[in-house]
Motif scaffolding. Sequence first.
Motif, PDB file in Angstrom:
ATOM      1  N   ALA A 150      50.046  58.125  27.749  1.00 43.29           N
ATOM      2  CA  ALA A 150      50.528  57.364  28.913  1.00 43.29           C
ATOM      3  C   ALA A 150      51.948  56.843  28.676  1.00 43.29           C
ATOM      4  CB  ALA A 150      49.575  56.213  29.210  1.00 43.29           C
ATOM      5  N   CYS A 151      52.205  56.331  27.471  1.00 41.08           N
ATOM      6  CA  CYS A 151      53.541  55.796  27.180  1.00 41.08           C
ATOM      7  C   CYS A 151      54.586  56.897  27.077  1.00 41.08           C
ATOM      8  CB  CYS A 151      53.496  54.989  25.881  1.00 41.08           C
ATOM      9  SG  CYS A 151      52.568  53.432  26.017  1.00 41.08           S
ATOM     10  N   LEU A 152      54.177  58.089  26.568  1.00 40.83           N
ATOM     11  CA  LEU A 152      55.133  59.189  26.473  1.00 40.83           C
ATOM     12  C   LEU A 152      55.570  59.706  27.838  1.00 40.83           C
ATOM     13  CD1 LEU A 152      53.694  61.273  23.475  1.00 40.83           C
ATOM     14  CD2 LEU A 152      55.788  59.886  23.527  1.00 40.83           C
ATOM     15  N   SER A 153      54.782  59.441  28.876  1.00 38.40           N
ATOM     16  CA  SER A 153      55.169  59.891  30.225  1.00 38.40           C
ATOM     17  C   SER A 153      56.134  58.931  30.908  1.00 38.40           C
ATOM     18  CB  SER A 153      53.919  60.047  31.091  1.00 38.40           C
ATOM     19  OG  SER A 153      53.342  58.783  31.391  1.00 38.40           O
ATOM     20  N   LEU A 154      56.265  57.711  30.369  1.00 38.14           N
ATOM     21  CA  LEU A 154      57.092  56.702  31.041  1.00 38.14           C
ATOM     22  C   LEU A 154      58.580  57.050  31.114  1.00 38.14           C
ATOM     23  CD1 LEU A 154      55.446  53.385  29.790  1.00 38.14           C
ATOM     24  CD2 LEU A 154      55.199  54.511  32.003  1.00 38.14           C
ATOM     25  N   PRO A 155      59.187  57.765  30.144  1.00 39.71           N
ATOM     26  CA  PRO A 155      60.621  58.104  30.318  1.00 39.71           C
ATOM     27  C   PRO A 155      60.912  58.922  31.572  1.00 39.71           C
ATOM     28  CG  PRO A 155      59.980  58.383  28.026  1.00 39.71           C
ATOM     29  CD  PRO A 155      58.721  58.105  28.792  1.00 39.71           C
ATOM     30  N   TRP A 156      59.903  59.564  32.163  1.00 38.84           N
ATOM     31  CA  TRP A 156      60.114  60.369  33.388  1.00 38.84           C
ATOM     32  C   TRP A 156      59.765  59.596  34.667  1.00 38.84           C
ATOM     33  CZ3 TRP A 156      58.418  62.528  28.816  1.00 38.84           C
ATOM     34  CH2 TRP A 156      59.169  63.601  28.329  1.00 38.84           C
ATOM     35  N   ARG A 157      59.542  58.270  34.526  1.00 40.56           N
ATOM     36  CA  ARG A 157      59.087  57.502  35.689  1.00 40.56           C
ATOM     37  C   ARG A 157      60.166  57.382  36.759  1.00 40.56           C
ATOM     38  NH1 ARG A 157      60.784  54.066  31.814  1.00 40.56           N
ATOM     39  NH2 ARG A 157      61.893  52.150  32.413  1.00 40.56           N
ATOM     40  N   ARG A 158      61.465  57.477  36.414  1.00 34.39           N
ATOM     41  CA  ARG A 158      62.521  57.364  37.417  1.00 34.39           C
ATOM     42  C   ARG A 158      62.695  58.661  38.192  1.00 34.39           C
ATOM     43  NH1 ARG A 158      64.680  54.334  33.038  1.00 34.39           N
ATOM     44  NH2 ARG A 158      64.996  52.131  33.608  1.00 34.39           N
ATOM     45  N   GLY A 159      62.587  59.773  37.529  1.00 30.49           N
ATOM     46  CA  GLY A 159      62.762  61.049  38.215  1.00 30.49           C
ATOM     47  C   GLY A 159      61.524  61.491  38.979  1.00 30.49           C
ATOM     48  N   ARG A 160      60.320  61.200  38.403  1.00 36.53           N
ATOM     49  CA  ARG A 160      59.057  61.620  39.044  1.00 36.53           C
ATOM     50  C   ARG A 160      58.088  60.439  39.053  1.00 36.53           C
ATOM     51  NH1 ARG A 160      58.125  67.611  36.310  1.00 36.53           N
ATOM     52  NH2 ARG A 160      60.074  68.549  37.081  1.00 36.53           N
ATOM     53  N   PRO A 161      58.383  59.428  39.859  1.00 35.90           N
ATOM     54  CA  PRO A 161      57.544  58.224  39.820  1.00 35.90           C
ATOM     55  C   PRO A 161      56.108  58.467  40.281  1.00 35.90           C
ATOM     56  CG  PRO A 161      59.099  58.131  41.657  1.00 35.90           C
ATOM     57  CD  PRO A 161      59.491  59.306  40.818  1.00 35.90           C
ATOM     58  N   HIS A 162      55.885  59.339  41.262  1.00 30.34           N
ATOM     59  CA  HIS A 162      54.522  59.590  41.758  1.00 30.34           C
ATOM     60  C   HIS A 162      53.658  60.221  40.669  1.00 30.34           C
ATOM     61  CE1 HIS A 162      55.738  58.746  45.941  1.00 30.34           C
ATOM     62  NE2 HIS A 162      56.879  59.356  45.611  1.00 30.34           N
ATOM     63  N   ALA A 163      54.188  61.245  40.028  1.00 30.33           N
ATOM     64  CA  ALA A 163      53.418  61.944  39.003  1.00 30.33           C
ATOM     65  C   ALA A 163      53.119  61.030  37.815  1.00 30.33           C
ATOM     66  CB  ALA A 163      54.184  63.188  38.534  1.00 30.33           C
ATOM     67  N   VAL A 164      54.060  60.203  37.419  1.00 31.01           N
ATOM     68  CA  VAL A 164      53.851  59.306  36.279  1.00 31.01           C
ATOM     69  C   VAL A 164      52.791  58.262  36.614  1.00 31.01           C
ATOM     70  CG1 VAL A 164      54.953  57.585  34.814  1.00 31.01           C
ATOM     71  CG2 VAL A 164      56.156  59.694  35.353  1.00 31.01           C
ATOM     72  N   VAL A 165      52.786  57.749  37.835  1.00 32.70           N
ATOM     73  CA  VAL A 165      51.754  56.784  38.229  1.00 32.70           C
ATOM     74  C   VAL A 165      50.377  57.426  38.157  1.00 32.70           C
ATOM     75  CG1 VAL A 165      50.818  55.498  40.188  1.00 32.70           C
ATOM     76  CG2 VAL A 165      53.240  55.318  39.633  1.00 32.70           C
ATOM     77  N   VAL A 166      50.253  58.615  38.662  1.00 36.74           N
ATOM     78  CA  VAL A 166      48.960  59.307  38.644  1.00 36.74           C
ATOM     79  C   VAL A 166      48.503  59.557  37.208  1.00 36.74           C
ATOM     80  CG1 VAL A 166      47.770  61.438  39.274  1.00 36.74           C
ATOM     81  CG2 VAL A 166      49.311  60.341  40.906  1.00 36.74           C
ATOM     82  N   PHE A 167      49.427  60.027  36.355  1.00 35.85           N
ATOM     83  CA  PHE A 167      49.060  60.359  34.977  1.00 35.85           C
ATOM     84  C   PHE A 167      48.641  59.113  34.200  1.00 35.85           C
ATOM     85  CE2 PHE A 167      50.098  61.127  30.497  1.00 35.85           C
ATOM     86  CZ  PHE A 167      49.336  62.278  30.269  1.00 35.85           C
ATOM     87  N   THR A 168      49.447  58.042  34.302  1.00 31.83           N
ATOM     88  CA  THR A 168      49.087  56.819  33.579  1.00 31.83           C
ATOM     89  C   THR A 168      47.801  56.209  34.117  1.00 31.83           C
ATOM     90  OG1 THR A 168      50.558  55.578  35.065  1.00 31.83           O
ATOM     91  CG2 THR A 168      51.466  56.277  32.947  1.00 31.83           C
TER      92      THR A 168
END
Length: 387
Positions: free
Chosen positions: A51-69
């Motif tokens: 979950a934390c490794l996906s956070l650097p992409w939260r600005r470019g792909r906020p929807h996908a990061v929310v779903v993954f986390t």
Amino acid sequence: MFTGWRRFADHHPRLIETAFLLLVYAAAGGQYLIAGPGPSWWIGLPLATAACLSLPWRRGRPHAVVVFTAVCVGVSGGLGYELSPQLLLPVIVALYELAVRTPERTARTHGFAVIALVFLMAVLSGQGSQPWAESAILTAFWCMLPVVLGGAVRLRRAYLGAVQTRAEHAERTREEEARHRVAEERVRIARELHDVVAHHMALANAQAGTAAHFARSRPEQAEKILGELTGTTASALRELQATVGLLRQPDDPDDTLAPAPGLGRLPELVSAFASAGLQVTVTVDGEERPLSPGGDLTAFRIVQESLTNVAKHAAAHHAQVRLAYTRDLLVLTVSDDGDGTSPPPAPGGGFGLIGMRERAQTVGGRFEAGHRPGGGFAVTAELPIHS
């Protein structure tokens, strides 16, 4: 001190981002290492790491990061881990970034979806020790808090952006208005200088030529014309001084037009051209009515420039000035009995007719100029009368 940290953060954004994500990982992963009875750390720590490794992409792909986390947190809750703020921290960070970058409706929809997913997986698994009511309240609070805060930040950024845009637009408008006013003033002063210089120089040239012609045959007449030439040059210097004085006026330039020449100086103008060999007849139709200072100056300058053009180019011996007054208009016509040929263009183009047309339009009038059917040239201006 806060300002210093803010300046440091602005100059080192990558360092600050890395430190923030490491703190998030330490908080989210550290709970598994100090957890009491329950699932082993090696089950939950990989989920927190992913979950934390996906956070650097939260600005470019906020929807996908929310779903993954949300899925990672939901699986952790389903495995029996307590739904604490540390467990929810990755999805909290992702929801905040989503709320900052997307419309409020989208952020709320994702927030409710995350609450439903995490809570249902934790409750339906039956492995958690928390009461379901406590889990529901904590999950709803910690998931909606970043949505509310992110929405407030987004609205504030939009407001500041709108304020900055309005300020920039107002600044551009002020600059454009200032440039427009400067250009208008330059054109007006250039028009005044052209009329004064062209008239007096043409008149002085004609007077000098006439005096040279009479020097031997009629010396008395030549001496008289030379005396009038002195008056012409002195008048030119006075008008040039008054016109250039416009550049030094700190007040409204319109105030400086009050003592400007008007139709009251028409006899003086006619006399000056008579000394240069051009006979001018003035006729007045209708009851004379006073014009505004600007209109009076415009009428005088149009007559002056028209007669100057006749003296310079028309090869004419007689010109007629007709002033026709109506209730609302002064129709001013200057015509000559020249051969009707067009004057040769001056080097770089002439501005006499252009200046007269601009003068007439400035006071709300109309201007026409062209060759007469029977020969000669005519200038007509319609100027409004303001009582």
